[in-house]
Design a protein around this motif. Structure first.
Motif, short mmCIF file in Angstrom:
data_model
loop_
_atom_site.label_atom_id
_atom_site.label_comp_id
_atom_site.label_asym_id
_atom_site.label_seq_id
_atom_site.Cartn_x
_atom_site.Cartn_y
_atom_site.Cartn_z
N GLU A 1 0.97 -1.09 0.12
CA GLU A 1 -0.05 -0.04 0.09
C GLU A 1 0.81 1.27 -0.14
N ASN A 2 0.44 2.31 -0.69
CA ASN A 2 1.14 3.67 -0.41
C ASN A 2 0.27 4.67 -0.08
N PHE A 3 0.80 5.61 0.80
CA PHE A 3 -0.21 6.74 1.05
C PHE A 3 0.59 7.95 1.47
N VAL A 4 0.11 9.01 1.34
CA VAL A 4 0.67 10.35 1.60
C VAL A 4 0.49 10.99 2.76
N VAL A 5 1.38 11.59 3.42
CA VAL A 5 1.09 12.27 4.69
C VAL A 5 1.36 13.87 4.24
N LYS A 6 0.33 14.46 4.37
CA LYS A 6 0.30 15.80 4.01
C LYS A 6 1.21 16.88 4.58
N GLU A 7 1.31 17.93 3.99
CA GLU A 7 2.60 18.69 4.56
C GLU A 7 1.91 19.32 6.12
N GLU A 8 0.72 19.42 6.11
CA GLU A 8 0.03 19.90 7.31
C GLU A 8 -0.92 18.72 7.64
N PRO A 9 -0.37 17.73 8.64
CA PRO A 9 -1.28 16.55 8.98
C PRO A 9 -2.34 16.98 9.63
N SER A 10 -3.44 16.19 9.71
CA SER A 10 -4.66 16.45 10.34
C SER A 10 -4.46 16.22 11.88
N ASP A 11 -5.50 16.41 12.71
CA ASP A 11 -5.52 16.65 13.96
C ASP A 11 -5.66 15.13 14.30
N SER A 12 -6.46 14.52 13.63
CA SER A 12 -6.81 13.18 13.84
C SER A 12 -5.93 12.32 13.14
N ALA A 13 -5.53 10.89 13.76
CA ALA A 13 -4.73 9.91 13.16
C ALA A 13 -4.92 9.43 12.01
N LEU A 14 -4.11 9.05 11.03
CA LEU A 14 -4.34 8.57 9.86
C LEU A 14 -4.62 7.11 10.10
N GLN A 15 -6.13 6.49 9.71
CA GLN A 15 -6.07 5.15 10.09
C GLN A 15 -5.96 4.37 8.62
N ILE A 16 -5.29 3.29 8.85
CA ILE A 16 -5.05 2.16 7.91
C ILE A 16 -5.51 0.86 8.34
N GLU A 17 -6.37 0.13 7.36
CA GLU A 17 -6.65 -1.25 7.59
C GLU A 17 -5.90 -2.15 6.63
N VAL A 18 -5.27 -3.12 7.12
CA VAL A 18 -4.61 -4.06 6.08
C VAL A 18 -5.37 -5.40 6.30
N ARG A 19 -5.83 -5.86 5.03
CA ARG A 19 -6.73 -6.90 4.92
C ARG A 19 -5.93 -7.93 4.25
N LEU A 20 -5.30 -9.09 4.82
CA LEU A 20 -4.31 -9.92 4.38
C LEU A 20 -5.04 -11.14 3.76
N LYS A 21 -4.94 -11.57 2.44
CA LYS A 21 -5.64 -12.46 1.92
C LYS A 21 -4.79 -13.81 2.07
N PRO A 22 -5.61 -14.86 2.41
CA PRO A 22 -4.81 -16.31 2.49
C PRO A 22 -4.34 -16.52 0.90
N ILE A 23 -3.23 -17.55 1.03
CA ILE A 23 -2.68 -18.05 -0.29
C ILE A 23 -3.49 -19.06 -0.78
N GLU A 24 -4.66 -18.71 -1.66
CA GLU A 24 -5.42 -19.75 -2.10
C GLU A 24 -5.58 -19.45 -3.76
N THR A 25 -5.88 -20.28 -4.08
CA THR A 25 -6.27 -20.11 -5.66
C THR A 25 -7.57 -18.93 -5.78
N GLY A 26 -7.04 -18.00 -6.49
CA GLY A 26 -8.10 -16.79 -6.91
C GLY A 26 -7.87 -15.68 -6.12
N SER A 27 -7.11 -15.86 -5.12
CA SER A 27 -6.84 -14.58 -4.18
C SER A 27 -5.90 -13.52 -5.05
N VAL A 28 -6.37 -12.21 -5.07
CA VAL A 28 -5.94 -11.12 -5.73
C VAL A 28 -5.36 -9.97 -4.91
#
Length: 606
Positions: free
Chosen positions: A467-494
């Motif tokens: 994943e890539n993300f940009v932190v702005k020059e003037e960050p927000s007062d609230s935290a940047l939230q990132i959700e990482v959804r890991l996919k199992p190694i199985e046929t059809g996973s993308v």
């Protein structure tokens, strides 16, 4: 009468002692000892004008030239540098001047040379009292902030108690800009013993602090850790052990934003005239390494104190009485060099620094706001109070953002513990953080603003996540939230290869894609039984044939790289889909950007 005055001073009968000394001065104006005793008392009490009056009276009465050094120091503290130099000239010409006195005289002269120029280039300084929700008639000092800038922890001591009875309080920054009513930290961290001079971890879950005269301690004062428990209270303190603590005096910790380096002060005692800043790092087993003096230009033969490592992990603020300044302890900052040493310190300037003692400065994550404690301002509530002020533009720091993340299983939604995480700065390709998600799947970072970052998360049995993300020059007062959804190694996973970048209308891979390509290569080598399809996709601009050819060439470029680096071609398929499989609307730039992507799909597991 003179001896009686000395005894009254020893017994803290100040009015009685001063009355007798005044009488001695009137009756025996040539009795130099009485003038000097009065001057010494007023100098200790920071009554500069009264001390000068007494010392000058002593000189007129014939006191020795040794007294010119004390007079020079007082004039220096009054910013009357020309008068200070005149008295230094007399003292340094004194045949019986002691080596220690001459050393002090040279230090004052160096400070005069610095301050004469620096005071003409003053910085903006308008401190604001944090108000009655935080400050009262008792002492509040040693502020510490979490990386989101919302939790402020400080040390408090009642004015009528001994210094050994210190406790921790906290307040929270409100949306309107004020602070919530202070409360004592709950749990086991506060005791009837002494605890103070704390540092809060960036995520607000660990407090490193100073505890003195404890039965399990290694010396007079040691460093301890307390941890935030699930119920919101703080755990019983744990001594940090012999790698940090010794038979000497350890105090004033500052924990780096990544939690991996601890800065602190060590001296023979808390009153040692020579204290240095030390540091220790966590090893691969998360144990503190043996502490070492800070390398570079920060430490001197004098006192260095109250270190604060800013949230960029590159800038160290501290106080010193030896680097050129305006007198006593001044605030400085130093930058981390490429070789790990620290640069020549920079004085924060007047009137942030004065001839009085300054200590306990911290900077908020916005890089613009500073907090400190003082007992000498007219708007105070009694003892030491906490203040904040806006940093002058010349000494502002790079704003940082607080990033909260969680790793979860994409199929069942359960949190994933101990997921391996790596973070890169895409501007230079450097890896800036490596670690794991916690047992609850959470992770966090403190990152400088105005940057683009690449993140990689992996766990055995799952496809890696990029994943890539940009932190702005003037960050927000609230935290940047990132959700990482890991996919199992199985046929059809993308997965979308978020950190794979091509030049516009080209299948030329940009250099900042190097980390992504390495990650694909690593995944395929670690999972030799997996066959994958590399698929290219475009937005709807351009003709269908153009888009199909462009997407096919981009997919093939990736496959060619993998084959060149040792992957069997039979495990790889390149497929260009053009604009036929959009994942968002092509009517907006944001949607088109999502549609321009390269994917990795598991097509078989052998």
């Amino acid at each position: 009468m003179y001896q009686q005055a000395r005894e009254k001073l020893a017994n803290r009968d100040i009015p009685g002692a001063l009355k007798q000394l005044d009488e001695l001065n009137r009756k025996y104006p040539d009795f130099t000892d009485a003038w000097i005793l009065k001057g010494d008392f007023h100098a200790r009490e920071k009554n500069t004008d009264l001390a000068l009056e007494a010392y000058i009276g002593a000189l007129k009465a014939g006191a020795g030239a040794f007294l010119h050094l004390s007079v020079a120091e007082l004039y220096f503290n009054k910013y009357q540098y020309d008068l200070a130099k005149k008295h230094l000239d007399v003292y340094q010409a004194y045949p019986k001047a002691s080596p220690q006195g001459l050393q002090k005289a040279n230090k004052i002269r160096r400070n005069i040379e610095f301050a004469t120029v620096a005071i003409k280039d003053s910085v903006r300084f308008a401190p604001e009292n944090l108000g009655p929700s935080v400050n009262d008639r008792h002492h509040q000092y040693f502020p510490a902030l979490s990386a989101d800038g919302k939790l402020l922890v400080f040390t408090e001591r009642e004015v009528n108690t001994e210094k050994k009875d210190e406790d921790f309080y906290f307040t929270e920054l409100l949306k309107g800009g004020g602070f919530s009513p202070k409360r004592k930290l709950p749990g086991y961290i506060n005791t009837p013993l002494n605890e103070g001079a704390q540092s809060v971890s960036a995520d607000g879950r660990i407090i490193i602090f100073t505890g003195c005269h404890r039965p399990e301690g290694y010396g007079s004062c040691d460093l301890y850790a307390s941890y935030l428990m699930p119920d919101g209270s703080w755990s019983p303190p744990q001594n940090l052990g012999p790698a940090i603590n010794t038979s000497a005096w350890e105090s004033q910790p500052s924990l780096s934003p990544d939690g991996r380096t601890l800065f602190f002060v060590r001296g023979k005692t808390g009153r040692d005239e020579s204290t240095d800043i030390y540091y220790s790092t966590l090893d691969e087993n998360r144990r503190w390494t043996e502490a070492q003096p800070l390398p570079g230009a920060v430490n001197t033969s004098g006192r260095e104190a109250t270190p604060f490592i800013y949230f960029d992990n590159q800038t160290l603020f501290f106080a010193s009485d030896e680097h050129p300044g305006f007198g006593d302890m001044d605030f400085f900052y130093s930058k981390r060099n490429a070789d790990g040493t620290w640069s020549q310190p920079i004085n924060l300037g007047y009137p942030v620094n004065t001839s009085s003692e300054e200590f306990s400065l911290i900077i908020s994550p916005d890089g613009r706001t500073a907090y400190f404690s003082s007992d000498s301002r007219a708007d105070g509530f009694g003892g030491f109070d906490l203040y904040k002020f806006s940093l002058d533009e010349r000494i502002r720091q790079t704003p940082v953002a607080f990033v909260n993340g969680v790793a979860i299983d994409a199929k069942d939604g359960k949190r994933i513990a101990n997921g391996s995480i790596r973070l890169f700065d895409l501007s230079n390709g450097k890896e800036i953080w490596t670690g794991e998600s916690r047992k609850d799947g959470l992770f966090f970072w403190v990152l400088p603003g105005n940057r683009e970052y690449a993140m990689y998360v992996e766990k055995e049995g799952y496809l890696f996540h990029s994943e890539n993300f940009v932190v702005k020059e003037e960050p927000s007062d609230s935290a940047l939230q990132i959700e990482v959804r890991l996919k199992p190694i199985e046929t059809g996973s993308v997965i979308v290869l978020q950190n794979l970048f091509f030049d516009t209308d080209s299948y030329q891979i940009q250099p900042k894609s190097e980390a992504e390509l390495s990650k694909i290569l690593q995944f395929l080598k670690q999972n030799p039984n997996v066959r994958v399809e590399i698929s290219g996709h475009t937005d709807s601009r351009g003709s269908a044939s153009y888009n199909r050819i462009l997407s096919q060439n981009r997919a093939k470029t990736v496959v060619d790289f993998l084959v060149k680096n040792g992957i069997n071609p039979s495990r790889l398929t390149a497929k260009g889909y053009g604009d036929t499989q959009p994942v968002a609307s092509n009517d907006t730039e944001e949607g088109r950007q999502q549609n321009r992507r390269t994917e990795l799909k598991i097509i078989a597991i052998q």
